[in-house]
Enzyme design. Sequence first.
Site, PDB file in Angstrom:
ATOM      1  N   ASP A   1       0.823  -1.210   0.000  1.00  0.00           N
ATOM      2  CA  ASP A   1       0.000   0.000   0.000  1.00  0.00           C
ATOM      3  C   ASP A   1       0.861   1.266   0.000  1.00  0.00           C
ATOM      4  OD1 ASP A   1      -2.374   1.354  -0.050  1.00  0.00           O
ATOM      5  OD2 ASP A   1      -2.752   1.199   2.095  1.00  0.00           O
TER       6      ASP A   1
ATOM      7  N   ASN B   1       1.322   3.528  -2.747  1.00  0.00           N
ATOM      8  CA  ASN B   1       1.909   3.999  -4.009  1.00  0.00           C
ATOM      9  C   ASN B   1       1.436   5.421  -4.334  1.00  0.00           C
ATOM     10  OD1 ASN B   1       2.996   1.473  -4.249  1.00  0.00           O
ATOM     11  ND2 ASN B   1       1.615   0.772  -5.870  1.00  0.00           N
TER      12      ASN B   1
ATOM     13  N   ARG C   1       0.280   7.766  -2.275  1.00  0.00           N
ATOM     14  CA  ARG C   1       0.835   8.766  -1.354  1.00  0.00           C
ATOM     15  C   ARG C   1       2.305   9.029  -1.635  1.00  0.00           C
ATOM     16  NH1 ARG C   1      -1.798   5.868   3.684  1.00  0.00           N
ATOM     17  NH2 ARG C   1      -2.187   4.369   2.005  1.00  0.00           N
TER      18      ARG C   1
ATOM     19  N   ARG D   1      -0.357   9.611  -9.578  1.00  0.00           N
ATOM     20  CA  ARG D   1      -0.468   8.320  -8.870  1.00  0.00           C
ATOM     21  C   ARG D   1       0.145   7.179  -9.673  1.00  0.00           C
ATOM     22  NH1 ARG D   1      -3.859   7.674  -4.748  1.00  0.00           N
ATOM     23  NH2 ARG D   1      -4.206   5.512  -5.318  1.00  0.00           N
TER      24      ARG D   1
ATOM     25  N   SER E   1      -7.059  -5.704  -5.920  1.00  0.00           N
ATOM     26  CA  SER E   1      -8.160  -6.340  -5.194  1.00  0.00           C
ATOM     27  C   SER E   1      -9.456  -6.295  -5.993  1.00  0.00           C
ATOM     28  CB  SER E   1      -8.362  -5.638  -3.846  1.00  0.00           C
ATOM     29  OG  SER E   1      -9.004  -4.389  -4.034  1.00  0.00           O
TER      30      SER E   1
ATOM     31  N   ASN F   1     -10.633  -2.855  -6.098  1.00  0.00           N
ATOM     32  CA  ASN F   1      -9.866  -1.805  -6.779  1.00  0.00           C
ATOM     33  C   ASN F   1     -10.388  -1.430  -8.175  1.00  0.00           C
ATOM     34  OD1 ASN F   1      -6.651  -2.876  -5.376  1.00  0.00           O
ATOM     35  ND2 ASN F   1      -8.004  -1.241  -4.700  1.00  0.00           N
TER      36      ASN F   1
HETATM   37  C1  IPE Z   1      -5.144  -2.991  -0.577  1.00  0.00           C
HETATM   38  O1  IPE Z   1      -4.849  -1.643  -0.696  1.00  0.00           O
HETATM   39  C2  IPE Z   1      -5.113  -3.651  -1.935  1.00  0.00           C
HETATM   40  C3  IPE Z   1      -3.808  -3.760  -2.560  1.00  0.00           C
HETATM   41  C4  IPE Z   1      -2.662  -3.467  -2.001  1.00  0.00           C
HETATM   42  C5  IPE Z   1      -3.799  -4.295  -3.912  1.00  0.00           C
HETATM   43  P1  IPE Z   1      -6.020  -0.541  -0.826  1.00  0.00           P
HETATM   44  O2  IPE Z   1      -5.361   0.787  -0.804  1.00  0.00           O
HETATM   45  O3  IPE Z   1      -6.883  -0.858  -1.976  1.00  0.00           O
HETATM   46  O4  IPE Z   1      -6.852  -0.812   0.499  1.00  0.00           O
HETATM   47  P2  IPE Z   1      -7.786   0.110   1.366  1.00  0.00           P
HETATM   48  O5  IPE Z   1      -8.771   0.708   0.415  1.00  0.00           O
HETATM   49  O6  IPE Z   1      -6.893   1.151   1.983  1.00  0.00           O
HETATM   50  O7  IPE Z   1      -8.385  -0.795   2.396  1.00  0.00           O
HETATM   51  C1  IPE Z   2      -1.429   0.341  -3.407  1.00  0.00           C
HETATM   52  O1  IPE Z   2      -1.236   1.706  -3.398  1.00  0.00           O
HETATM   53  C2  IPE Z   2      -1.593  -0.197  -4.807  1.00  0.00           C
HETATM   54  C3  IPE Z   2      -2.936  -0.707  -5.123  1.00  0.00           C
HETATM   55  C4  IPE Z   2      -3.948  -0.726  -4.292  1.00  0.00           C
HETATM   56  C5  IPE Z   2      -3.149  -1.217  -6.462  1.00  0.00           C
HETATM   57  P1  IPE Z   2      -2.456   2.730  -3.383  1.00  0.00           P
HETATM   58  O2  IPE Z   2      -2.795   3.090  -4.787  1.00  0.00           O
HETATM   59  O3  IPE Z   2      -3.576   2.198  -2.580  1.00  0.00           O
HETATM   60  O4  IPE Z   2      -1.802   3.979  -2.679  1.00  0.00           O
HETATM   61  P2  IPE Z   2      -2.484   4.973  -1.631  1.00  0.00           P
HETATM   62  O5  IPE Z   2      -3.074   4.142  -0.546  1.00  0.00           O
HETATM   63  O6  IPE Z   2      -3.523   5.742  -2.379  1.00  0.00           O
HETATM   64  O7  IPE Z   2      -1.358   5.838  -1.149  1.00  0.00           O
HETATM   65 MG    MG Z   3      -4.126   2.347  -0.624  1.00  0.00          MG
END
Ligand code: IPE
Ligand code: IPE
Ligand code: MG
Length: 222
Positions: free
Chosen positions: A13, A15, A17, A26, A58, A61
Site C-alpha cells: 500500500d 503507491n 501517497r 499516482r 483487489s 480496486n
Molecule cells: C489494498 O490496498 C489492496 C492492494 C494493495 C492491492 P487498498 O489501498 O486498496 O486498500 P484500502 O482501500 O486502503 O483498504
Molecule cells: C497500493 O497503493 C496499490 C494498489 C492498491 C493497487 P495505493 O494506490 O492504494 O496507494 P495509496 O493508498 O492511495 O497511497
Molecule cells: Mg491504498
Amino acid sequence: MSSKPLHVACIMDGNGRWARKRGLPRTAGHTAGEESLADVVRAASKRDVAYLTVFGFSTENWVRPRAEVRHILGLHKKLFGRIAELNENNVRVNWIGRPFDEPGSRTPLYVQRAIRKAIDETKTNTGMVLTVAFDYGSRSELTRAAKRIVANQTELTPANLQLNLYDASLPPVDVLVRTSGESRISNFLLWQINVAKIYFTDRPWPDFDSVELDAAIALAKN
Ligand code: IPE
Ligand code: IPE
Ligand code: MG
C-alpha cells in the site's frame, strides 16, 4: 526460534501517497511500486522465504479511475513478463484471484495471457513461490470454497475448506506486512493469516526494501 522457510505476505500500500509527496501522478507511484516489488522478490528469494504472496489488485480496486486501473493492469503485464529475472532467481510464479471464467471476472485477456505464460515458463523452478493476488478478495475466495463444499456434498471442515481455496497448497502465512501506516487487513488472505504475525510500517510500498524485509522476517521468527 524456528528455521523453517517462511511464508511472507505483503499488502503493498501507499503507491499513491508516495507519488503525491513528490508531486507526481499516482501512476508514477504504481510504476515505482512494481519496481520495488521486483527488488523485494529478488531479496526474498535469497532469504529464508519459501512463499511470498503479494496483493497486486483487489476485487474492490476496479472502481478506481479508468486510467489508473489501465496503468495498474499494464504493470501486471510487466511484472508477469519478468520471466528471465524470475528464472535467474529460481522463482516459481503463481496467481490467486477470481477465476477468469467466473461471472464477474473482469481480468482482460492480455493480463490473463501474461499470468498463464509466467506460470508456465517458471513452473520447473524449485526456489521461492511468488504468488500474485490479482482480482483477489478473501470473502469471495471463502464464499466460493464454502459453495464448492456444499455442491460436492462434502463435510464442512477446516481441512476441506482449505482444499477448496484458490490455491490449496499455500501454507499459513507467517508474517503479514502492511506498508504506508495503515493497520487494516483489506480483505486479504483472511483464512491464511490465522496464526500470522503482523508487521506494520509507515513506509509506503515503493520505499519498502530488504532492510524492512529482514525486520518482518525477524518478527516472524521470534
Ligand atoms: C489494498 O490496498 C489492496 C492492494 C494493495 C492491492 P487498498 O489501498 O486498496 O486498500 P484500502 O482501500 O486502503 O483498504
Ligand atoms: C497500493 O497503493 C496499490 C494498489 C492498491 C493497487 P495505493 O494506490 O492504494 O496507494 P495509496 O493508498 O492511495 O497511497
Ligand atoms: Mg491504498
